[in-house]
Scaffold this motif. Structure first.
Motif, PDB file in Angstrom:
ATOM      1  N   THR A 138      -8.804   2.079  -7.058  1.00 57.97           N
ATOM      2  CA  THR A 138      -8.845   2.563  -5.678  1.00 57.97           C
ATOM      3  C   THR A 138      -8.371   4.001  -5.522  1.00 57.97           C
ATOM      4  N   GLY A 139      -7.493   4.461  -6.414  1.00 58.67           N
ATOM      5  CA  GLY A 139      -6.894   5.782  -6.233  1.00 58.67           C
ATOM      6  C   GLY A 139      -5.737   5.780  -5.251  1.00 58.67           C
ATOM      7  N   ASP A 140      -5.418   4.615  -4.682  1.00 58.61           N
ATOM      8  CA  ASP A 140      -4.291   4.504  -3.754  1.00 58.61           C
ATOM      9  C   ASP A 140      -3.044   4.064  -4.516  1.00 58.61           C
ATOM     10  N   MET A 141      -1.929   4.671  -4.187  1.00 64.07           N
ATOM     11  CA  MET A 141      -0.662   4.363  -4.830  1.00 64.07           C
ATOM     12  C   MET A 141       0.175   3.479  -3.914  1.00 64.07           C
ATOM     13  N   ALA A 142       0.855   2.507  -4.510  1.00 67.76           N
ATOM     14  CA  ALA A 142       1.604   1.548  -3.696  1.00 67.76           C
ATOM     15  C   ALA A 142       2.824   1.037  -4.434  1.00 67.76           C
ATOM     16  N   ILE A 143       3.695   0.401  -3.671  1.00 69.17           N
ATOM     17  CA  ILE A 143       4.811  -0.372  -4.202  1.00 69.17           C
ATOM     18  C   ILE A 143       4.706  -1.767  -3.599  1.00 69.17           C
ATOM     19  N   ARG A 144       5.382  -2.743  -4.194  1.00 67.03           N
ATOM     20  CA  ARG A 144       5.370  -4.103  -3.670  1.00 67.03           C
ATOM     21  C   ARG A 144       6.788  -4.583  -3.405  1.00 67.03           C
ATOM     22  N   ASP A 145       6.960  -5.184  -2.222  1.00 61.11           N
ATOM     23  CA  ASP A 145       8.248  -5.776  -1.888  1.00 61.11           C
ATOM     24  C   ASP A 145       8.431  -7.071  -2.676  1.00 61.11           C
ATOM     25  N   PRO A 146       9.646  -7.585  -2.755  1.00 60.23           N
ATOM     26  CA  PRO A 146       9.888  -8.815  -3.521  1.00 60.23           C
ATOM     27  C   PRO A 146       9.023 -10.004  -3.102  1.00 60.23           C
ATOM     28  N   ASP A 147       8.606 -10.062  -1.829  1.00 56.64           N
ATOM     29  CA  ASP A 147       7.784 -11.185  -1.374  1.00 56.64           C
ATOM     30  C   ASP A 147       6.287 -10.894  -1.452  1.00 56.64           C
ATOM     31  N   GLY A 148       5.910  -9.790  -2.114  1.00 56.96           N
ATOM     32  CA  GLY A 148       4.503  -9.511  -2.336  1.00 56.96           C
ATOM     33  C   GLY A 148       3.842  -8.602  -1.326  1.00 56.96           C
ATOM     34  N   TYR A 149       4.542  -8.245  -0.245  1.00 55.92           N
ATOM     35  CA  TYR A 149       3.969  -7.308   0.721  1.00 55.92           C
ATOM     36  C   TYR A 149       3.712  -5.955   0.048  1.00 55.92           C
ATOM     37  N   VAL A 150       2.550  -5.391   0.318  1.00 59.04           N
ATOM     38  CA  VAL A 150       2.147  -4.126  -0.291  1.00 59.04           C
ATOM     39  C   VAL A 150       2.455  -2.975   0.656  1.00 59.04           C
ATOM     40  N   ARG A 151       3.060  -1.942   0.119  1.00 57.97           N
ATOM     41  CA  ARG A 151       3.324  -0.721   0.886  1.00 57.97           C
ATOM     42  C   ARG A 151       2.597   0.441   0.214  1.00 57.97           C
ATOM     43  N   ILE A 152       1.633   1.022   0.900  1.00 58.34           N
ATOM     44  CA  ILE A 152       0.884   2.142   0.338  1.00 58.34           C
ATOM     45  C   ILE A 152       1.678   3.421   0.545  1.00 58.34           C
ATOM     46  N   VAL A 153       1.837   4.198  -0.517  1.00 57.62           N
ATOM     47  CA  VAL A 153       2.621   5.430  -0.430  1.00 57.62           C
ATOM     48  C   VAL A 153       1.757   6.675  -0.532  1.00 57.62           C
ATOM     49  N   GLY A 154       0.446   6.519  -0.672  1.00 58.97           N
ATOM     50  CA  GLY A 154      -0.431   7.684  -0.656  1.00 58.97           C
ATOM     51  C   GLY A 154      -1.570   7.589  -1.646  1.00 58.97           C
ATOM     52  N   ARG A 155      -2.373   8.645  -1.675  1.00 57.91           N
ATOM     53  CA  ARG A 155      -3.482   8.743  -2.600  1.00 57.91           C
ATOM     54  C   ARG A 155      -2.997   9.339  -3.913  1.00 57.91           C
ATOM     55  N   LYS A 156      -3.567   8.853  -5.008  1.00 59.99           N
ATOM     56  CA  LYS A 156      -3.192   9.352  -6.326  1.00 59.99           C
ATOM     57  C   LYS A 156      -3.431  10.853  -6.431  1.00 59.99           C
ATOM     58  N   ALA A 157      -4.569  11.308  -5.860  1.00 56.03           N
ATOM     59  CA  ALA A 157      -4.951  12.711  -6.013  1.00 56.03           C
ATOM     60  C   ALA A 157      -4.132  13.645  -5.129  1.00 56.03           C
ATOM     61  N   THR A 158      -3.719  13.183  -3.951  1.00 57.24           N
ATOM     62  CA  THR A 158      -3.091  14.093  -2.993  1.00 57.24           C
ATOM     63  C   THR A 158      -1.695  13.676  -2.558  1.00 57.24           C
TER      64      THR A 158
END
Length: 482
Positions: free
Chosen positions: A364-384
């Protein structure tokens, strides 16, 4: 094989579509679209001049009934982009509302007007054979930020799997009435906003143009769901303090959904405080349709896009391609997905199609982190939006959310730029809430350092009158420069 739109096949008398004073029931839509579909039968591919009108909705449904791939065209596209789309997709005809003047790139094609009349009485209702799930349904062109737009070929199974997964996540039924004002040339406005209610057997009211008065009117008159983008919800948040009717209307909604970009946390909080309703966010792309969402029966946690939808596999990978296994709210990786919601290919671009996948996973090119319960938090695009500063990997999105919590900030974007010491330094682009007295660079740096780690504070602040945005309200970071 079950039909794409069961309520049309059953000739339901329930309301289906309303655009202003023009409306059709499912049975009337079956007649109108069926009449047009008979005329489309045998076409290889059609384009549609995708204005926010009843005719556009009828034209798309007609093409889907006829099993003819349809290319939605953005009426605000420039001449060069239009010429590229027409040449690349090579439609055999173009659909448009009667009376509309088409630009040269499309005017040369055979044309068929989208008659939104019922079509009843012309011929006996036809039963259309449902094409294969792998048959192309739509070809939707991407934004083309790194070159000419690419046509993502979306098969019918991508539409059905996404819409059915959202029905599960959002408890979406035929009793729901959706209101939105999104354009009809992309995934959010057309597939989710028009085809979604039709597949459920419910109805949709399109406002034509977004305004808070229209939202309040429709939600107060029986609509149960609102779809919007962050720009729309920001305007709603701004209006709530002086508009008790709007607050009351939103409070009565069953579901408020935001997508296409991250909704700032401070807008989440303002809407929740004024209405008692929390906005649900979901995450998708042209190529994948929907990947994740906060569920209607789940915790509507601001700043997250929820959990993977039914049937969607999602993983995070680091720069070496290794899976990021941690669910710690800190470890960043690129989102990769696979499942029935994915596109088939980029039209005429086997090289780009191959490059988009790794071992069957779409990158996808999208960067993310995951909370302990599986919720996804997008932190931005890989390129920008992935900034490498002082040995740290930092997502721009979390810094932007914190900046937007500052009372002196109306809009914010964060980018990285070369720095001889840090590798990249964090740059904040700020639209002040009060231009005559903007927050200082030190004040903003201290604000971020107080909420996040010190290494995530902006080292440079640049002030603007407005951030550059595209038609969907997404910030165009490539247009930001020193």
């Amino acid at each position: 094989m079950s039909p794409l739109f069961p309520a049309l096949a059953a000739r339901s008398q329930r309301p289906a579509l309303r655009f202003g004073d023009r409306a059709l029931t499912h049975a009337e839509l079956a007649d109108a679209a069926g009449s047009l579909a008979r005329r489309l039968a045998g076409e290889r591919r059609v384009a549609i001049w995708a204005t926010p009108t009843l005719g556009t909705a009828v034209g798309v449904v007609a093409a889907l009934l006829a099993g003819v791939p349809v290319v939605p065209v953005n009426p605000r596209s420039g001449e060069r982009e239009l010429a590229h789309i027409a040449r690349d997709s090579a439609p055999t005809l173009v659909l448009a509302e009667p009376g509309v003047t088409l630009p040269p790139a499309l005017a040369a094609l055979p044309r068929l007007d989208t008659d939104a009349g019922t079509g009843a009485g012309e011929e006996a209702p036809e039963v259309f054979t449902e094409p294969s799930p792998e048959a192309p349904a739509l070809i939707v062109y991407t934004s083309g930020t790194t070159g000419p737009p690419k046509g993502a070929v979306l098969p019918r199974r991508a539409l059905t799997s996404t819409l059915d997964a959202l029905a599960d996540a959002w408890q979406w039924t035929a009793d729901d009435v959706l209101v939105h004002a999104l354009p009809l040339f992309h995934v959010h406005g057309l597939i989710l906003g028009i085809l979604g209610p039709l597949r459920r057997g419910g109805s949709v009211t399109h406002l034509g143009r977004f305004d808070t008065a229209g939202v309040a009117r429709e939600l107060s008159s029986g609509a149960t769901m609102l779809f919007g983008v962050p720009t729309m919800y920001h305007r709603i948040a701004e209006a709530l303090a002086d508009d008790p009717a709007l607050a009351e209307a939103l409070a009565g909604a069953r579901l408020l959904v935001s997508g296409s970009a991250a909704l700032p946390v401070h807008d989440h909080r303002r809407i929740a405080a004024a209405t008692g309703r929390r906005v649900v966010e979901r995450y998708g792309m042209t190529e994948t349709l929907m990947n994740t969402s906060v569920r209607a029966d789940g915790e509507p946690r601001a700043g997250t896009v929820g959990v993977p939808l039914h049937g969607v596999e999602l993983r995070l990978v680091d720069e070496s391609g290794a899976a990021v296994e941690k669910y710690d709210g800190e470890s960043v990786g690129e989102i990769q997905v696979r499942g029935p919601n994915l596109f088939t290919e980029y039209l005429n671009r086997p090289d780009a199609t191959e490059a988009a996948f790794t071992d069957g996973w779409f990158r996808t090119g999208d960067m993310a982190i995951r909370d302990p319960d599986g919720y996804v938090r997008i932190v931005g695009r890989k390129a920008t939006d992935l900034i490498k500063s002082g040995g740290y990997k930092i997502g721009a999105g979390e810094i932007e959310n914190v900046l937007l919590e500052h009372a002196g900030v109306r809009e914010a974007a964060v980018t990285g730029e070369p720095d001889p010491d840090l590798g990249e330094r964090i740059v904040a682009w700020i639209v002040p809430a009060h231009p005559e007295a903007p927050p200082t660079e030190q004040e903003l740096a201290d604000h971020v350092a107080g909420q996040l780690a010190a290494h995530k504070r902006p080292r440079t602040v640049r002030y603007l009158d407005a951030l550059p945005r595209n038609d969907m309200g997404k910030i165009m970071k490539r247009a930001l420069h020193g």
